[in-house]
Design a protein around this motif. Structure first.
Motif, PDB file in Angstrom:
ATOM      1  N   ASP A  60      34.027  45.771  39.736  1.00 54.26           N
ATOM      2  CA  ASP A  60      34.908  46.051  38.596  1.00 54.26           C
ATOM      3  C   ASP A  60      36.350  46.119  39.105  1.00 54.26           C
ATOM      4  O   ASP A  60      36.673  46.980  39.928  1.00 54.26           O
ATOM      5  N   ASP A  61      37.201  45.209  38.619  1.00 56.68           N
ATOM      6  CA  ASP A  61      38.620  45.280  39.017  1.00 56.68           C
ATOM      7  C   ASP A  61      39.502  45.704  37.847  1.00 56.68           C
ATOM      8  O   ASP A  61      40.730  45.605  37.912  1.00 56.68           O
ATOM      9  N   GLY A  62      38.887  46.159  36.793  1.00 58.43           N
ATOM     10  CA  GLY A  62      39.653  46.630  35.640  1.00 58.43           C
ATOM     11  C   GLY A  62      39.883  45.568  34.591  1.00 58.43           C
ATOM     12  O   GLY A  62      40.186  45.872  33.438  1.00 58.43           O
ATOM     13  N   THR A  63      39.742  44.283  34.969  1.00 58.70           N
ATOM     14  CA  THR A  63      39.877  43.210  33.982  1.00 58.70           C
ATOM     15  C   THR A  63      38.504  42.654  33.605  1.00 58.70           C
ATOM     16  O   THR A  63      38.375  41.917  32.640  1.00 58.70           O
ATOM     17  N   GLY A  64      37.494  43.007  34.390  1.00 58.49           N
ATOM     18  CA  GLY A  64      36.145  42.524  34.131  1.00 58.49           C
ATOM     19  C   GLY A  64      35.217  42.978  35.239  1.00 58.49           C
ATOM     20  O   GLY A  64      35.664  43.543  36.245  1.00 58.49           O
ATOM     21  N   CYS A  65      33.920  42.744  35.024  1.00 59.84           N
ATOM     22  CA  CYS A  65      32.920  43.087  36.047  1.00 59.84           C
ATOM     23  C   CYS A  65      32.289  41.785  36.532  1.00 59.84           C
ATOM     24  O   CYS A  65      31.699  41.039  35.735  1.00 59.84           O
ATOM     25  N   VAL A  66      32.401  41.526  37.819  1.00 53.63           N
ATOM     26  CA  VAL A  66      31.901  40.272  38.385  1.00 53.63           C
ATOM     27  C   VAL A  66      30.527  40.491  39.007  1.00 53.63           C
ATOM     28  O   VAL A  66      30.385  41.275  39.950  1.00 53.63           O
ATOM     29  N   PRO A  67      29.504  39.782  38.497  1.00 61.25           N
ATOM     30  CA  PRO A  67      28.186  39.880  39.134  1.00 61.25           C
ATOM     31  C   PRO A  67      28.198  39.148  40.481  1.00 61.25           C
ATOM     32  O   PRO A  67      28.710  38.036  40.582  1.00 61.25           O
ATOM     33  N   CYS A  68      27.648  39.789  41.497  1.00 57.56           N
ATOM     34  CA  CYS A  68      27.598  39.203  42.838  1.00 57.56           C
ATOM     35  C   CYS A  68      26.161  39.277  43.341  1.00 57.56           C
ATOM     36  O   CYS A  68      25.452  40.243  43.064  1.00 57.56           O
ATOM     37  N   VAL A  69      25.757  38.259  44.087  1.00 56.96           N
ATOM     38  CA  VAL A  69      24.431  38.294  44.703  1.00 56.96           C
ATOM     39  C   VAL A  69      24.574  37.970  46.185  1.00 56.96           C
ATOM     40  O   VAL A  69      25.215  36.995  46.560  1.00 56.96           O
ATOM     41  N   LEU A  70      24.014  38.853  46.986  1.00 55.51           N
ATOM     42  CA  LEU A  70      23.998  38.652  48.444  1.00 55.51           C
ATOM     43  C   LEU A  70      22.547  38.394  48.836  1.00 55.51           C
ATOM     44  O   LEU A  70      21.693  39.276  48.695  1.00 55.51           O
ATOM     45  N   TRP A  71      22.295  37.183  49.312  1.00 49.19           N
ATOM     46  CA  TRP A  71      20.916  36.817  49.648  1.00 49.19           C
ATOM     47  C   TRP A  71      20.507  37.433  50.979  1.00 49.19           C
ATOM     48  O   TRP A  71      21.263  37.408  51.944  1.00 49.19           O
ATOM     49  N   LEU A  72      19.298  38.004  50.989  1.00 42.22           N
ATOM     50  CA  LEU A  72      18.758  38.645  52.199  1.00 42.22           C
ATOM     51  C   LEU A  72      17.424  38.014  52.568  1.00 42.22           C
ATOM     52  O   LEU A  72      16.530  38.669  53.091  1.00 42.22           O
ATOM     53  N   ASN A  73      17.304  36.726  52.234  1.00 38.59           N
ATOM     54  CA  ASN A  73      16.006  36.048  52.395  1.00 38.59           C
ATOM     55  C   ASN A  73      15.981  35.111  53.590  1.00 38.59           C
ATOM     56  O   ASN A  73      15.156  34.193  53.634  1.00 38.59           O
ATOM     57  N   HIS A  74      16.871  35.352  54.535  1.00 38.34           N
ATOM     58  CA  HIS A  74      16.965  34.426  55.656  1.00 38.34           C
ATOM     59  C   HIS A  74      15.673  34.346  56.469  1.00 38.34           C
ATOM     60  O   HIS A  74      15.324  33.306  56.988  1.00 38.34           O
ATOM     61  N   GLN A  75      14.974  35.485  56.567  1.00 32.69           N
ATOM     62  CA  GLN A  75      13.733  35.476  57.351  1.00 32.69           C
ATOM     63  C   GLN A  75      12.688  34.567  56.710  1.00 32.69           C
ATOM     64  O   GLN A  75      11.915  33.912  57.413  1.00 32.69           O
ATOM     65  N   TYR A  76      12.693  34.529  55.356  1.00 26.70           N
ATOM     66  CA  TYR A  76      11.718  33.670  54.677  1.00 26.70           C
ATOM     67  C   TYR A  76      12.087  32.206  54.864  1.00 26.70           C
ATOM     68  O   TYR A  76      11.241  31.349  55.053  1.00 26.70           O
ATOM     69  N   LEU A  77      13.411  31.933  54.804  1.00 27.24           N
ATOM     70  CA  LEU A  77      13.853  30.555  54.994  1.00 27.24           C
ATOM     71  C   LEU A  77      13.558  30.092  56.410  1.00 27.24           C
ATOM     72  O   LEU A  77      13.106  28.979  56.626  1.00 27.24           O
ATOM     73  N   ASN A  78      13.794  30.990  57.384  1.00 30.17           N
ATOM     74  CA  ASN A  78      13.564  30.628  58.785  1.00 30.17           C
ATOM     75  C   ASN A  78      12.086  30.466  59.100  1.00 30.17           C
ATOM     76  O   ASN A  78      11.716  29.688  59.973  1.00 30.17           O
ATOM     77  N   ALA A  79      11.259  31.236  58.382  1.00 32.95           N
ATOM     78  CA  ALA A  79       9.819  31.138  58.619  1.00 32.95           C
ATOM     79  C   ALA A  79       9.306  29.744  58.275  1.00 32.95           C
ATOM     80  O   ALA A  79       8.312  29.284  58.821  1.00 32.95           O
ATOM     81  N   ASN A  80      10.023  29.078  57.356  1.00 31.06           N
ATOM     82  CA  ASN A  80       9.609  27.744  56.942  1.00 31.06           C
ATOM     83  C   ASN A  80      10.277  26.645  57.758  1.00 31.06           C
ATOM     84  O   ASN A  80      10.132  25.478  57.474  1.00 31.06           O
ATOM     85  N   SER A  81      11.101  27.050  58.720  1.00 29.72           N
ATOM     86  CA  SER A  81      11.755  26.038  59.541  1.00 29.72           C
ATOM     87  C   SER A  81      11.412  26.282  61.005  1.00 29.72           C
ATOM     88  O   SER A  81      10.853  27.312  61.370  1.00 29.72           O
TER      89      SER A  81
END
Lengths: 159, 125
Positions: A60-81
């Motif tokens: 929230d910066d006072g002009t709006g609320c920005v949805p953010c997503v931080l992915w924490l799925n690197h272990q799953y991606l690496n498991a497939n590589s």
């Protein structure tokens, strides 16, 4: 091509949330005719939802609320590589470390790609920086206003 | 997680929070800043001050924040207006902002509002 698509553009939430969606593949966004792919926002965390594979939060910066997503799925991606596991993946470790600074009421600087999710704009987070000096938020406001006047108010350079 | 339609806390100065002002509305989402004048542990009511203006803040929903008199705090929450225009902010989040230059804050706020008004007008045009 206009070079703004290469950088994290400093934006106020209201400006970010009113970007024009361009129906390209993948979808892209425009601000006063200029393509914007990445954004930088500064604001206070007002909502936080930690799941196994991601952390969602609102800035929230006072002009709006920005949805953010931080992915924490690197272990799953690496498991497939064949490239390795979380133990050797600095990106996964960095994401976990960044997730630990996201608390309600903290002032954060967030950078990332602008994406659409279920019809709404959000930032797919690349960096999260905990801002300890409250004055940096004011500097960000003024930089956004300066950018608007010195950059977005001018016509696009000829192709 | 709360909906992404959560309203932003519009930054205001305490001096602007008068019954005649546009922001003095029941349920208005606001961001307020001021020096802590007092804090009552039992009721969790803080009183912040900016110059001659002050505001009560209900902090019962806040965690991990310690209150020190004369430190500067910023709260985001909803305004509850009780009879006789007795206003209290029901804080959702709060933080210590010691070191914030309040004069710079007010000047930056004016510049930001002018920018927002310009944008709003250009979108309406």
């Amino acid at each position: 091509m206009d070079s703004l698509h290469l950088v994290h553009v400093k934006l106020l939430a209201a400006d970010l949330l009113s970007l024009t969606l361009r129906h390209t593949s993948p979808p892209s966004f425009a601000h006063r005719g200029r393509i914007v792919a990445r954004a930088e926002v500064v604001g206070v965390v007002v909502s936080r939802d930690r799941r196994e594979k991601f952390l969602r939060f609102l800035i929230d910066d006072g002009t709006g609320c920005v949805p953010c997503v931080l992915w924490l799925n690197h272990q799953y991606l690496n498991a497939n590589s064949s490239s390795g596991t979380l133990d050797t993946d600095p990106t996964g470790e960095m994401a976990l470390q960044m997730s630990e600074v996201v608390h309600l009421g903290t002032l954060l600087r967030v950078r990332g790609r602008i994406v659409m999710y279920r019809g709404a704009m959000q930032i797919a987070v690349r960096d999260v920086i905990l801002e300890k000096d409250p004055n940096v938020e004011l500097l960000h406001w003024l930089q956004c206003v300066h950018m608007a006047k010195e950059c977005f108010d001018f016509p696009l350079p000829p192709a | 997680m709360a909906s992404s339609t959560l309203k932003p806390g519009v930054p205001i100065t305490l001096r602007e929070l008068e019954p005649s002002s546009d922001v003095f509305k029941q349920g208005a989402s606001l961001r307020v800043t001021g020096n802590l004048q007092s804090y009552d542990v039992e009721s969790a009511i803080a009183v912040i001050q900016d110059g001659s203006a002050s505001l009560k803040v209900d902090t019962q929903h806040l965690r991990d924040i310690s209150f020190r008199t004369n430190s500067t705090y910023q709260f985001i929450g909803e305004l509850l207006i009780r009879p006789d225009n007795d206003a209290i902010l029901q804080a959702r989040v709060g933080r210590n902002v010691d070191g914030l230059d309040l004069n710079l804050y007010q000047q930056s706020l004016i510049i930001r509002r002018q920018h927002e008004a310009t944008l709003l007008n250009s979108r309406r045009a």
